[in-house]
Write an enzyme that holds these catalytic residues in place. Structure first.
Site, PDB file in Angstrom:
ATOM      1  N   SER A 277       0.822  -1.219   0.000  1.00  0.00           N
ATOM      2  CA  SER A 277       0.000   0.000   0.000  1.00  0.00           C
ATOM      3  C   SER A 277       0.854   1.267   0.000  1.00  0.00           C
ATOM      4  O   SER A 277       2.006   1.257   0.439  1.00  0.00           O
ATOM      5  CB  SER A 277      -0.904   0.022   1.239  1.00  0.00           C
ATOM      6  OG  SER A 277      -1.654  -1.161   1.320  1.00  0.00           O
TER       7      SER A 277
HETATM    8  N1  SAH Z   1      -0.529  -5.226   4.122  1.00  0.00           N
HETATM    9  C1  SAH Z   1       0.141  -5.529   2.875  1.00  0.00           C
HETATM   10  C2  SAH Z   1      -0.733  -5.178   1.684  1.00  0.00           C
HETATM   11  C3  SAH Z   1      -0.801  -6.343   0.786  1.00  0.00           C
HETATM   12  S1  SAH Z   1      -2.005  -6.316  -0.496  1.00  0.00           S
HETATM   13  C4  SAH Z   1       1.502  -4.876   2.805  1.00  0.00           C
HETATM   14  O1  SAH Z   1       1.868  -4.127   3.727  1.00  0.00           O
HETATM   15  O2  SAH Z   1       2.258  -5.138   1.860  1.00  0.00           O
HETATM   16  C5  SAH Z   1      -3.266  -7.358   0.169  1.00  0.00           C
HETATM   17  C6  SAH Z   1      -2.873  -8.770   0.482  1.00  0.00           C
HETATM   18  O3  SAH Z   1      -4.052  -9.426   0.951  1.00  0.00           O
HETATM   19  C7  SAH Z   1      -2.388  -9.612  -0.699  1.00  0.00           C
HETATM   20  O4  SAH Z   1      -1.124 -10.139  -0.402  1.00  0.00           O
HETATM   21  C8  SAH Z   1      -3.440 -10.706  -0.839  1.00  0.00           C
HETATM   22  O5  SAH Z   1      -2.920 -11.958  -1.237  1.00  0.00           O
HETATM   23  C9  SAH Z   1      -3.998 -10.777   0.577  1.00  0.00           C
HETATM   24  N2  SAH Z   1      -5.320 -11.363   0.712  1.00  0.00           N
HETATM   25  C10 SAH Z   1      -6.404 -11.191  -0.094  1.00  0.00           C
HETATM   26  N3  SAH Z   1      -7.455 -11.900   0.408  1.00  0.00           N
HETATM   27  C11 SAH Z   1      -7.024 -12.505   1.546  1.00  0.00           C
HETATM   28  C12 SAH Z   1      -7.640 -13.351   2.512  1.00  0.00           C
HETATM   29  N4  SAH Z   1      -8.912 -13.725   2.437  1.00  0.00           N
HETATM   30  N5  SAH Z   1      -6.882 -13.789   3.538  1.00  0.00           N
HETATM   31  C13 SAH Z   1      -5.578 -13.424   3.666  1.00  0.00           C
HETATM   32  N6  SAH Z   1      -4.951 -12.638   2.794  1.00  0.00           N
HETATM   33  C14 SAH Z   1      -5.662 -12.172   1.751  1.00  0.00           C
END
Ligand code: SAH
Length: 215
Positions: free
Chosen positions: A61
């Site tokens: 993000s």
């Molecule tokens: N907090 C992260 C942002 C990652 S983007 C950072 O600091 O980099 C969002 C992430 O959520 C992705 O890696 C995606 O695979 C994950 N995601 C999506 N649906 C999910 C779910 N149901 N359970 C766990 N992770 C999930």
């Protein structure tokens, strides 16, 4: 490339200038080496005012959104916080400076493995991680004083609402697959949730039982 200078500039121009005031959040953003959480070829862009690809069609993000969501959680230091969507691990690393313990859930094993290695490298020993559908929360460790969802949801997953402690805060982007609004929910004594809208945002999809279907 002097990453310390770039990071200080990021905090001044993107975070403090936009109104983030919680000094503990500002210090955590100053301390956490964001350039290690992006792909090596993108390290020079790590402190830009933008989200960046991290592989597996996912993104880290925008720094401001990380700071804003963290501030909205109103963390004092004693909390156990649940994060859904570990991704690069950057948000979890920021949280690890601010709370007693972070529980983070990621559904894509390759991302989880990479994040785990970074937590070990940086000595962040207060982060527990599992590979699972985070829309189900982490029931064996509930309740949590704070929950942060870092993928865009169609609605607030019921299990997460259940696993939030009374007085606890949840921050979650809710909307359609493309555009969402950041929502902050506070759990009341009677179990109901009072919600407040924050900014418009754009996250990758939350995929799972109480999320979207994978396309
Ligand atoms: N907090 C992260 C942002 C990652 S983007 C950072 O600091 O980099 C969002 C992430 O959520 C992705 O890696 C995606 O695979 C994950 N995601 C999506 N649906 C999910 C779910 N149901 N359970 C766990 N992770 C999930």
């Amino acid at each position: 490339m002097n990453f310390d200078i770039s990071r200080k500039r990021m905090v001044d121009t993107q975070i403090i200038a936009r109104g983030v005031k919680d000094q503990r959040v500002i210090d955590a953003m100053l301390k956490t080496p964001r350039h290690l959480f992006v792909q090596e070829a993108m390290a020079a862009q790590a402190y830009n005012d933008t989200s960046l690809p991290i592989g597996e069609k996912q993104t880290i993000s925008q720094p401001y959104i990380v700071a804003l969501m963290t501030e909205l959680l109103e963390l004092q230091g004693s909390e156990r916080v649940l994060e859904i969507g570990t991704g690069s691990g950057y948000q979890a690393a920021v949280l690890s400076c601010l709370v007693k313990r972070v529980y983070t859930v990621e559904r894509i094993p390759q991302l989880a493995t990479r994040a785990r290695k970074l937590f070990d490298l940086l000595g962040l020993t207060n982060i527990a991680m599992k590979i699972d559908d985070g829309t189900l929360g982490w029931s064996s460790e509930a309740p949590f004083e704070a929950i942060i969802v870092t993928a865009g949801a169609p609605l607030v997953p019921e299990e997460l609402a259940v696993q939030l402690a009374v007085g606890g805060r949840m921050v979650i982007p809710v909307g359609d697959r493309i555009n969402q609004e950041l929502i902050k929910l506070v759990k009341q004594e009677d179990g109901s949730l009072v919600s407040e809208q924050s900014v418009k945002c754009r996250f990758v999809n939350l995929i799972g039982k109480s999320g979207w279907q994978e396309l």
